[in-house]
Design a protein around this motif. Structure first.
Motif, PDB file in Angstrom:
ATOM      1  N   PHE A   7       0.833  -1.201   0.000  1.00 24.08           N
ATOM      2  CA  PHE A   7       0.000   0.000   0.000  1.00 24.08           C
ATOM      3  C   PHE A   7       0.869   1.252   0.000  1.00 24.08           C
ATOM      4  O   PHE A   7       0.508   2.271  -0.553  1.00 24.08           O
ATOM      5  N   PHE A   8       2.043   1.194   0.606  1.00 23.07           N
ATOM      6  CA  PHE A   8       2.888   2.368   0.766  1.00 23.07           C
ATOM      7  C   PHE A   8       3.683   2.724  -0.473  1.00 23.07           C
ATOM      8  O   PHE A   8       4.194   3.817  -0.574  1.00 23.07           O
ATOM      9  N   SER A   9       3.787   1.834  -1.408  1.00 17.43           N
ATOM     10  CA  SER A   9       4.599   2.118  -2.581  1.00 17.43           C
ATOM     11  C   SER A   9       3.762   2.628  -3.747  1.00 17.43           C
ATOM     12  O   SER A   9       4.292   2.863  -4.810  1.00 17.43           O
ATOM     13  N   THR A  10       2.484   2.792  -3.542  1.00 17.85           N
ATOM     14  CA  THR A  10       1.619   3.209  -4.634  1.00 17.85           C
ATOM     15  C   THR A  10       1.568   4.727  -4.740  1.00 17.85           C
ATOM     16  O   THR A  10       1.836   5.450  -3.781  1.00 17.85           O
ATOM     17  N   ILE A  11       1.191   5.176  -5.896  1.00 18.01           N
ATOM     18  CA  ILE A  11       1.042   6.612  -6.102  1.00 18.01           C
ATOM     19  C   ILE A  11      -0.100   7.163  -5.255  1.00 18.01           C
ATOM     20  O   ILE A  11      -0.065   8.313  -4.821  1.00 18.01           O
ATOM     21  N   GLU A  12      -1.112   6.337  -4.998  1.00 17.64           N
ATOM     22  CA  GLU A  12      -2.214   6.780  -4.158  1.00 17.64           C
ATOM     23  C   GLU A  12      -1.724   7.129  -2.753  1.00 17.64           C
ATOM     24  O   GLU A  12      -2.148   8.121  -2.174  1.00 17.64           O
ATOM     25  N   GLN A  13      -0.815   6.306  -2.218  1.00 17.04           N
ATOM     26  CA  GLN A  13      -0.289   6.559  -0.892  1.00 17.04           C
ATOM     27  C   GLN A  13       0.533   7.839  -0.864  1.00 17.04           C
ATOM     28  O   GLN A  13       0.431   8.636   0.063  1.00 17.04           O
ATOM     29  N   ARG A  14       1.325   8.062  -1.883  1.00 23.52           N
ATOM     30  CA  ARG A  14       2.112   9.295  -1.947  1.00 23.52           C
ATOM     31  C   ARG A  14       1.205  10.512  -2.084  1.00 23.52           C
ATOM     32  O   ARG A  14       1.438  11.541  -1.468  1.00 23.52           O
ATOM     33  N   LEU A  15       0.157  10.382  -2.889  1.00 21.87           N
ATOM     34  CA  LEU A  15      -0.798  11.469  -3.051  1.00 21.87           C
ATOM     35  C   LEU A  15      -1.493  11.775  -1.728  1.00 21.87           C
ATOM     36  O   LEU A  15      -1.686  12.940  -1.368  1.00 21.87           O
ATOM     37  N   TYR A  16      -1.861  10.746  -0.998  1.00 20.24           N
ATOM     38  CA  TYR A  16      -2.507  10.924   0.301  1.00 20.24           C
ATOM     39  C   TYR A  16      -1.576  11.647   1.273  1.00 20.24           C
ATOM     40  O   TYR A  16      -2.001  12.554   1.987  1.00 20.24           O
ATOM     41  N   SER A  17      -0.310  11.281   1.296  1.00 20.39           N
ATOM     42  CA  SER A  17       0.651  11.961   2.172  1.00 20.39           C
ATOM     43  C   SER A  17       0.782  13.430   1.796  1.00 20.39           C
ATOM     44  O   SER A  17       0.819  14.305   2.671  1.00 20.39           O
ATOM     45  N   ILE A  18       0.841  13.715   0.516  1.00 20.49           N
ATOM     46  CA  ILE A  18       0.930  15.103   0.056  1.00 20.49           C
ATOM     47  C   ILE A  18      -0.341  15.859   0.433  1.00 20.49           C
ATOM     48  O   ILE A  18      -0.282  17.020   0.861  1.00 20.49           O
ATOM     49  N   LEU A  19      -1.493  15.206   0.311  1.00 19.41           N
ATOM     50  CA  LEU A  19      -2.757  15.828   0.686  1.00 19.41           C
ATOM     51  C   LEU A  19      -2.785  16.177   2.173  1.00 19.41           C
ATOM     52  O   LEU A  19      -3.242  17.264   2.552  1.00 19.41           O
ATOM     53  N   LEU A  20      -2.284  15.293   3.007  1.00 19.53           N
ATOM     54  CA  LEU A  20      -2.239  15.564   4.443  1.00 19.53           C
ATOM     55  C   LEU A  20      -1.331  16.752   4.750  1.00 19.53           C
ATOM     56  O   LEU A  20      -1.679  17.622   5.553  1.00 19.53           O
ATOM     57  N   ILE A  21      -0.167  16.786   4.124  1.00 23.02           N
ATOM     58  CA  ILE A  21       0.756  17.906   4.326  1.00 23.02           C
ATOM     59  C   ILE A  21       0.113  19.208   3.846  1.00 23.02           C
ATOM     60  O   ILE A  21       0.227  20.248   4.492  1.00 23.02           O
ATOM     61  N   PHE A  22      -0.592  19.152   2.725  1.00 21.63           N
ATOM     62  CA  PHE A  22      -1.292  20.326   2.214  1.00 21.63           C
ATOM     63  C   PHE A  22      -2.368  20.786   3.195  1.00 21.63           C
ATOM     64  O   PHE A  22      -2.510  21.991   3.443  1.00 21.63           O
ATOM     65  N   CYS A  23      -3.135  19.859   3.761  1.00 21.55           N
ATOM     66  CA  CYS A  23      -4.171  20.215   4.731  1.00 21.55           C
ATOM     67  C   CYS A  23      -3.575  20.893   5.960  1.00 21.55           C
ATOM     68  O   CYS A  23      -4.101  21.905   6.442  1.00 21.55           O
ATOM     69  N   ILE A  24      -2.477  20.345   6.446  1.00 24.25           N
ATOM     70  CA  ILE A  24      -1.815  20.937   7.611  1.00 24.25           C
ATOM     71  C   ILE A  24      -1.294  22.327   7.267  1.00 24.25           C
ATOM     72  O   ILE A  24      -1.509  23.284   8.020  1.00 24.25           O
ATOM     73  N   SER A  25      -0.636  22.477   6.122  1.00 23.17           N
ATOM     74  CA  SER A  25      -0.082  23.774   5.712  1.00 23.17           C
ATOM     75  C   SER A  25      -1.175  24.811   5.501  1.00 23.17           C
ATOM     76  O   SER A  25      -1.069  25.946   5.973  1.00 23.17           O
ATOM     77  N   LEU A  26      -2.235  24.439   4.787  1.00 26.56           N
ATOM     78  CA  LEU A  26      -3.346  25.359   4.536  1.00 26.56           C
ATOM     79  C   LEU A  26      -3.984  25.801   5.845  1.00 26.56           C
ATOM     80  O   LEU A  26      -4.307  26.984   6.019  1.00 26.56           O
ATOM     81  N   SER A  27      -4.148  24.869   6.758  1.00 28.55           N
ATOM     82  CA  SER A  27      -4.760  25.198   8.046  1.00 28.55           C
ATOM     83  C   SER A  27      -3.898  26.166   8.844  1.00 28.55           C
ATOM     84  O   SER A  27      -4.409  27.142   9.396  1.00 28.55           O
ATOM     85  N   VAL A  28      -2.609  25.910   8.902  1.00 26.66           N
ATOM     86  CA  VAL A  28      -1.707  26.789   9.647  1.00 26.66           C
ATOM     87  C   VAL A  28      -1.692  28.185   9.024  1.00 26.66           C
ATOM     88  O   VAL A  28      -1.761  29.196   9.735  1.00 26.66           O
ATOM     89  N   ILE A  29      -1.638  28.262   7.708  1.00 19.35           N
ATOM     90  CA  ILE A  29      -1.657  29.562   7.023  1.00 19.35           C
ATOM     91  C   ILE A  29      -2.976  30.285   7.308  1.00 19.35           C
ATOM     92  O   ILE A  29      -2.982  31.503   7.548  1.00 19.35           O
ATOM     93  N   SER A  30      -4.091  29.569   7.297  1.00 20.01           N
ATOM     94  CA  SER A  30      -5.389  30.187   7.575  1.00 20.01           C
ATOM     95  C   SER A  30      -5.471  30.683   9.013  1.00 20.01           C
ATOM     96  O   SER A  30      -6.009  31.772   9.269  1.00 20.01           O
ATOM     97  N   ILE A  31      -4.960  29.914   9.949  1.00 18.17           N
ATOM     98  CA  ILE A  31      -4.967  30.339  11.353  1.00 18.17           C
ATOM     99  C   ILE A  31      -4.129  31.600  11.524  1.00 18.17           C
ATOM    100  O   ILE A  31      -4.560  32.571  12.159  1.00 18.17           O
ATOM    101  N   ILE A  32      -2.943  31.603  10.957  1.00 20.55           N
ATOM    102  CA  ILE A  32      -2.068  32.779  11.055  1.00 20.55           C
ATOM    103  C   ILE A  32      -2.724  33.985  10.385  1.00 20.55           C
ATOM    104  O   ILE A  32      -2.709  35.096  10.918  1.00 20.55           O
ATOM    105  N   GLY A  33      -3.316  33.770   9.207  1.00 22.97           N
ATOM    106  CA  GLY A  33      -4.000  34.860   8.513  1.00 22.97           C
ATOM    107  C   GLY A  33      -5.146  35.426   9.325  1.00 22.97           C
ATOM    108  O   GLY A  33      -5.338  36.648   9.370  1.00 22.97           O
ATOM    109  N   ASN A  34      -5.928  34.554   9.962  1.00 26.78           N
ATOM    110  CA  ASN A  34      -7.021  35.027  10.813  1.00 26.78           C
ATOM    111  C   ASN A  34      -6.513  35.832  11.995  1.00 26.78           C
ATOM    112  O   ASN A  34      -7.104  36.851  12.356  1.00 26.78           O
ATOM    113  N   LEU A  35      -5.415  35.384  12.595  1.00 23.84           N
ATOM    114  CA  LEU A  35      -4.850  36.115  13.729  1.00 23.84           C
ATOM    115  C   LEU A  35      -4.283  37.464  13.300  1.00 23.84           C
ATOM    116  O   LEU A  35      -4.489  38.477  13.976  1.00 23.84           O
TER     117      LEU A  35
END
Length: 141
Positions: A7-35
């Motif tokens: 499961f870890f060697s598939t492109i789907e798994q890599r895409l999911y990891s990138i999606l999680l990093i994107f969610c974390i980054s977007l959230s942090v940027i939004s929190i900072i922007g709101n503050l």
């Protein structure tokens, strides 16, 4: 001899990891922007929830035996908790909820197969019209 891919060697798994990093980054940027903009902290609750869920999923993603279940629970959180809360909290259909819904459909369609895909898409199809109906009958919410 045919080599099995994990499961870890598939492109789907890599895409999911990138999606999680994107969610974390977007959230942090939004929190900072709101503050920085001087908005009240309660407006960042949805982003704090997303950071917590994405971070937990990222950690679970690293445990090979639990990766598929972690991905399912993260998407259940997105469809059943984050999307409805964000939809109601940020003004209903006058916000970006339709765009988020489209991105969820695309990522669910790509990352999941079989019954899991049908279940998540069906849940999303039930949740989004329910939110529109709630908005119609209870506009102050």
């Amino acid at each position: 001899m045919m080599r099995r891919t994990s499961f870890f060697s598939t492109i789907e798994q890599r895409l999911y990891s990138i999606l999680l990093i994107f969610c974390i980054s977007l959230s942090v940027i939004s929190i900072i922007g709101n503050l920085v903009a001087g908005f009240p902290l309660y407006l960042s609750i949805k982003w704090l929830l997303l950071v917590a869920a994405a971070s937990a999923s990222f950690v679970v993603d690293r445990v090979k035996s639990e990766a598929a279940e972690g991905m399912l629970f993260f998407y259940l959180f997105l469809v059943a908790v984050f999307l409805p809360y964000a939809f109601i909290e940020s003004g209903g259909s006058n916000n970006n909820a339709l765009g988020y819904t489209f991105l969820l459909v695309v990522s669910i369609t790509y990352l999941f197969k079989g019954r899991t895909r049908v279940f998540l898409i069906s849940l999303l199809v039930l949740v989004f019209p329910a939110l529109l109906i709630i908005e119609y009958f209870f506009p102050p919410w």
